[in-house]
Write a protein that holds these residues in place. Sequence first.
Motif, PDB file in Angstrom:
ATOM      1  N   ALA A 173      43.941  39.588  41.830  1.00  0.00           N
ATOM      2  CA  ALA A 173      43.898  40.814  42.627  1.00  0.00           C
ATOM      3  C   ALA A 173      42.913  41.826  42.037  1.00  0.00           C
ATOM      4  O   ALA A 173      42.517  42.769  42.716  1.00  0.00           O
ATOM      5  CB  ALA A 173      45.284  41.438  42.727  1.00  0.00           C
ATOM      6  N   LEU A 174      42.506  41.601  40.777  1.00  0.00           N
ATOM      7  CA  LEU A 174      41.541  42.498  40.137  1.00  0.00           C
ATOM      8  C   LEU A 174      40.132  41.982  40.394  1.00  0.00           C
ATOM      9  O   LEU A 174      39.808  40.833  40.074  1.00  0.00           O
ATOM     10  CB  LEU A 174      41.799  42.586  38.633  1.00  0.00           C
ATOM     11  CG  LEU A 174      40.917  43.608  37.912  1.00  0.00           C
ATOM     12  CD1 LEU A 174      41.376  45.025  38.229  1.00  0.00           C
ATOM     13  CD2 LEU A 174      40.942  43.374  36.415  1.00  0.00           C
ATOM     14  N   GLY A 211      41.688  51.744  49.511  1.00  0.00           N
ATOM     15  CA  GLY A 211      42.255  50.413  49.697  1.00  0.00           C
ATOM     16  C   GLY A 211      42.371  49.601  48.420  1.00  0.00           C
ATOM     17  O   GLY A 211      42.630  48.398  48.479  1.00  0.00           O
ATOM     18  N   PHE A 212      42.186  50.238  47.273  1.00  0.00           N
ATOM     19  CA  PHE A 212      42.348  49.560  45.982  1.00  0.00           C
ATOM     20  C   PHE A 212      42.608  50.602  44.910  1.00  0.00           C
ATOM     21  O   PHE A 212      42.333  51.784  45.105  1.00  0.00           O
ATOM     22  CB  PHE A 212      41.122  48.719  45.619  1.00  0.00           C
ATOM     23  CG  PHE A 212      39.821  49.476  45.620  1.00  0.00           C
ATOM     24  CD1 PHE A 212      39.424  50.213  44.516  1.00  0.00           C
ATOM     25  CD2 PHE A 212      38.980  49.451  46.736  1.00  0.00           C
ATOM     26  CE1 PHE A 212      38.223  50.924  44.521  1.00  0.00           C
ATOM     27  CE2 PHE A 212      37.784  50.142  46.740  1.00  0.00           C
ATOM     28  CZ  PHE A 212      37.410  50.886  45.635  1.00  0.00           C
ATOM     29  N   TYR A 248      43.325  45.190  43.996  1.00  0.00           N
ATOM     30  CA  TYR A 248      43.707  45.109  45.397  1.00  0.00           C
ATOM     31  C   TYR A 248      45.170  44.682  45.474  1.00  0.00           C
ATOM     32  O   TYR A 248      45.493  43.521  45.668  1.00  0.00           O
ATOM     33  CB  TYR A 248      42.806  44.130  46.148  1.00  0.00           C
ATOM     34  CG  TYR A 248      41.422  44.682  46.365  1.00  0.00           C
ATOM     35  CD1 TYR A 248      41.116  45.370  47.525  1.00  0.00           C
ATOM     36  CD2 TYR A 248      40.438  44.555  45.386  1.00  0.00           C
ATOM     37  CE1 TYR A 248      39.845  45.905  47.734  1.00  0.00           C
ATOM     38  CE2 TYR A 248      39.169  45.087  45.581  1.00  0.00           C
ATOM     39  CZ  TYR A 248      38.887  45.753  46.755  1.00  0.00           C
ATOM     40  OH  TYR A 248      37.636  46.283  46.952  1.00  0.00           O
ATOM     41  N   GLY A 249      46.031  45.638  45.265  1.00  0.00           N
ATOM     42  CA  GLY A 249      47.467  45.391  45.279  1.00  0.00           C
ATOM     43  C   GLY A 249      48.166  46.508  44.543  1.00  0.00           C
ATOM     44  O   GLY A 249      47.534  47.450  44.060  1.00  0.00           O
ATOM     45  N   LYS A 250      49.468  46.404  44.466  1.00  0.00           N
ATOM     46  CA  LYS A 250      50.247  47.411  43.770  1.00  0.00           C
ATOM     47  C   LYS A 250      50.303  47.060  42.287  1.00  0.00           C
ATOM     48  O   LYS A 250      50.114  45.916  41.900  1.00  0.00           O
ATOM     49  CB  LYS A 250      51.638  47.510  44.379  1.00  0.00           C
ATOM     50  CG  LYS A 250      51.569  48.013  45.811  1.00  0.00           C
ATOM     51  CD  LYS A 250      52.913  48.126  46.449  1.00  0.00           C
ATOM     52  CE  LYS A 250      52.745  48.620  47.887  1.00  0.00           C
ATOM     53  NZ  LYS A 250      53.996  48.678  48.593  1.00  0.00           N
ATOM     54  N   GLU A 257      42.981  40.772  32.305  1.00  0.00           N
ATOM     55  CA  GLU A 257      43.307  39.392  32.653  1.00  0.00           C
ATOM     56  C   GLU A 257      44.730  39.256  33.184  1.00  0.00           C
ATOM     57  O   GLU A 257      45.011  38.400  34.018  1.00  0.00           O
ATOM     58  CB  GLU A 257      43.099  38.465  31.451  1.00  0.00           C
ATOM     59  CG  GLU A 257      41.631  38.218  31.117  1.00  0.00           C
ATOM     60  CD  GLU A 257      40.974  39.356  30.330  1.00  0.00           C
ATOM     61  OE1 GLU A 257      41.677  40.186  29.712  1.00  0.00           O
ATOM     62  OE2 GLU A 257      39.730  39.436  30.346  1.00  0.00           O
ATOM     63  N   SER A 258      45.645  40.114  32.729  1.00  0.00           N
ATOM     64  CA  SER A 258      47.038  40.014  33.161  1.00  0.00           C
ATOM     65  C   SER A 258      47.233  40.421  34.616  1.00  0.00           C
ATOM     66  O   SER A 258      48.271  40.124  35.205  1.00  0.00           O
ATOM     67  CB  SER A 258      47.938  40.874  32.264  1.00  0.00           C
ATOM     68  OG  SER A 258      47.776  42.252  32.572  1.00  0.00           O
TER      69      SER A 258
END
Length: 114
Positions: free
Chosen positions: A69-70, A32-33, A85-87, A64-65
């Motif tokens: 989601a990180l 999931g991540f 947690y995302g694409k 940081e960029s």
Amino acid sequence: MTLIFKIVPRSLWQTAVDHGVFPGAPVDLADGFIHFSTAEQARETASKHFAGQSDLLLAAFDAESLGEALKWEPSRGGALFPHLYGKLAPAAALWVRELPLAPDGTHTFPEIDR
């Protein structure tokens, strides 16, 4: 800038580049991540999860960029690992380099501190 790294099979990365998005490797999708490693963790990650695998790439990202989601979460022995947690947009990679196998079966890492 905090660099984090993704070890990925070339074929998966090429597909991501072609489509403009990396949804994750099978283990990422199952968990999931998207799993990342710090410079200090990358070699252990390679030996534990990619032992003997060839045709791998090492992609570097600015932590940081990746925004909120990180997440930094405990894993092996309580060490904090970066998880997205995302694409992931392949274009966000600062660089992508070969991660070849040495004659002894370990991976030969490029300089990863820059």
